[in-house]
Design a protein around this motif. Structure first.
Motif, PDB file in Angstrom:
ATOM      1  N   SER A 168      -6.526   6.182   4.174  1.00 39.08           N
ATOM      2  CA  SER A 168      -7.050   4.931   3.604  1.00 39.08           C
ATOM      3  C   SER A 168      -6.387   4.609   2.261  1.00 39.08           C
ATOM      4  CB  SER A 168      -8.574   5.009   3.452  1.00 39.08           C
ATOM      5  OG  SER A 168      -9.183   5.127   4.720  1.00 39.08           O
ATOM      6  N   GLY A 169      -5.102   4.911   2.183  1.00 37.62           N
ATOM      7  CA  GLY A 169      -4.330   4.549   1.005  1.00 37.62           C
ATOM      8  C   GLY A 169      -4.312   5.557  -0.114  1.00 37.62           C
ATOM      9  N   LYS A 217       1.573   7.229  -1.460  1.00 35.85           N
ATOM     10  CA  LYS A 217       1.801   5.824  -1.807  1.00 35.85           C
ATOM     11  C   LYS A 217       3.288   5.554  -1.999  1.00 35.85           C
ATOM     12  CE  LYS A 217      -2.689   5.307  -4.175  1.00 35.85           C
ATOM     13  NZ  LYS A 217      -3.226   4.151  -3.417  1.00 35.85           N
ATOM     14  N   TYR A 264       0.812  -1.219   0.000  1.00 36.24           N
ATOM     15  CA  TYR A 264       0.000   0.000   0.000  1.00 36.24           C
ATOM     16  C   TYR A 264       0.850   1.277   0.000  1.00 36.24           C
ATOM     17  CZ  TYR A 264      -4.017  -2.954   0.892  1.00 36.24           C
ATOM     18  OH  TYR A 264      -5.002  -3.907   0.773  1.00 36.24           O
ATOM     19  N   TYR A 273      -9.568  -0.914   2.563  1.00 32.92           N
ATOM     20  CA  TYR A 273      -8.225  -0.702   3.104  1.00 32.92           C
ATOM     21  C   TYR A 273      -8.109  -1.454   4.417  1.00 32.92           C
ATOM     22  CZ  TYR A 273      -3.889   1.836   4.051  1.00 32.92           C
ATOM     23  OH  TYR A 273      -2.577   2.166   4.283  1.00 32.92           O
TER      24      TYR A 273
END
Length: 488
Positions: free
Chosen positions: A281-282, A286, A27, A337
């Motif tokens: 939540s991602g 990244k 992730y 997530y």
């Protein structure tokens, strides 16, 4: 020797790692990189050479193939594979041309020019296209020496206690012994390499790094030096520079808390970058790129147990070396997530960018992979949490350290439970205290600036020139061979 047997036992096999990767989703990734080949730091400002630019670009290309390739098992979940997205990719470097250029070259490898750019129509019917052949204008954040955020990348700069505690090495038995044993060796280099660059009083072990740096740069770019220099001479210079710099940056004892201040502060930034991905939540960060220095690498290695894995981690990392932290989970969360409890972290290291140099996974804190909570707790035990703690550990009272601390003076006190009673509440007391201190500081600063022309700036350390250096591997570097390390 015992080390190879212990070493082999602590590493996973390549087949095991491949099997694990097939059942995982990555992730977020944090990559910490050093600069590539550069000019001698004794002739400031050092600049990234064309070779250095190529090394950093190659590094970006390498990580693109691993994390931005749709066919790669390590593809970062949901990342834009072809177009740079500033929300997904975060890059930061100290505001120094050498380090900023390093980040720019890396990002160009990570997100290369687009082979086709769609013409954009204007209202008058004219069509325009990208003026640079599809070049992507990636973003890199820079921090100046007067910015509190500089501590996350270069925490030793301006740290008074780092300089003072480092001086203890020069009165140690080890320093005296090595200086005596190497005196003739250094003097033997004078006529062929060092005349006119170092004075007679400077040609000794105390300047091990600077002498190695000069000759190493010459071995790459100066035909005369490259022709005269033997492999044995360069290896010995590298070995002595390793010893010297580890003594100044790898002492993680509680007696010298500032000697590893740069690794301790960098640890907090690494944790926060991974945590920001989880908190969004991602969606954010990244891929994070941090450009730092070899001394911060050494300081970090000292705290996470890597020197117990291999003594090679006590040596200067090669040009454009990089360490990587992967945040991942087992493939069982579906489209959602994962929760914090389902997240894991692993550490990898790549010592250079030459063809065939592998990216290897190593155990940190004694484990090949840690749960997020274990990773964070382990990092929290030694990391620097904020600029107030940095100012306290470094005994710094200039620049941004003049900003009043709204919390108690001692960092340890800030961790203690607050007592209750008739006194002002912590919030009110903090506000009143901060306001009073700010008023006093403003009056004092105003007077000093008006009367004496005082200007405050974050101090630079007055030690040997420091920076990343490449070099030949030591004889012990056979431990880094792909057959021993786990290539992933």
């Amino acid at each position: 020797m015992k080390r190879p047997a212990v070493f082999a036992a602590t590493l996973l096999s390549s087949a095991s790692l491949i099997a694990l990767a097939q059942a995982e989703i990555i992730y977020a990734v944090v990559t910490v990189s050093r600069h590539g080949d550069r000019t001698f730091k004794g002739n400031p400002p050092p600049i990234l050479t064309p070779l250095g630019q190529l090394q950093c670009h190659n590094s970006g290309t390498f990580y693109r193939s691993r994390y931005l390739n749709a066919t790669s098992p390590q593809l970062i979940n949901g990342i834009s594979e072809s177009m740079f997205d500033a929300q997904q990719v975060y890059a930061v470097a100290p505001d120094q041309p050498l380090l900023v250029t390093t980040g720019q070259a890396f990002l160009q490898g990570l997100y290369p020019p687009q082979t086709y750019t769609k013409p954009i129509p204007l209202a008058n019917g004219e069509m325009v296209i990208n003026p640079a052949g599809g070049l992507q204008y990636t973003t890199i954040h820079t921090v100046t020496t007067n910015d509190p955020d500089t501590i996350w990348l270069k925490a030793d700069d301006g740290c008074n206690q780092y300089n003072e505690q480092g001086q203890s090495y020069y009165s140690s038995p080890e320093f005296s012994r090595i200086s005596s044993e190497t005196s003739n060796f250094y003097l033997s280099l004078k006529n062929d390499y060092l005349n006119g660059v170092f004075g007679d009083s400077e040609i000794n072990y105390k300047n091990a790094f600077s002498i190695f740096d000069y000759i190493n740069v010459g071995s790459i770019h100066n035909e005369t030096i490259a022709t005269k220099l033997s492999d044995g001479e360069l290896k010995k210079l590298k070995y002595l520079a390793d010893r010297h710099e580890w003594a100044l940056n790898g002492n993680a004892s509680s007696e010298h808390p500032a000697l590893t201040i740069h690794g301790r502060a960098m640890a907090e930034k690494i944790v926060n970058q991974l945590k920001s991905n989880m908190e969004s939540s991602g969606k954010k960060n990244k891929f994070s790129l941090m450009i730092s220095s070899y001394d911060a690498f050494l300081a970090f290695f000292a705290h996470v147990g890597l020197i117990e894995v291999s003594a090679n981690f006590m040596g200067l990392p090669n040009y454009a070396a990089s360490m990587v932290f992967e945040l991942f989970s087992d493939d069982e969360a579906g489209d959602d997530y994962p929760s914090t409890d389902g997240m894991k972290v692993r550490f990898l290291f790549r010592n250079g960018t030459e063809e065939g140099v592998p990216l290897n996974q190593y155990p940190i804190f004694g484990q090949h992979q840690l749960s997020w909570n274990d990773f964070k707790d382990s990092m929290d035990k030694f990391s620097i949490k904020d600029m107030y703690e940095w100012c306290e550990v470094c005994n710094a009272g200039e620049g941004f350290c003049l900003t009043p601390n709204p919390a108690p003076t001692s960092y340890d006190d800030r961790k203690a439970p607050k007592s209750s009673g008739d006194a002002l509440s912590p919030v009110v007391a903090g506000v009143v205290g901060a306001a009073s201190m700010l008023a006093l500081c403003i009056v004092a600063l105003g007077t000093a600036m008006a009367v004496f022309g005082v200007r405050f700036a974050r101090g630079k350390k007055h030690t040997l020139e420091k920076g990343f250096v490449g070099g030949e591997k030591l004889p012990s570097d056979v431990n880094l061979a792909p057959s021993v390390m786990s290539k992933v």
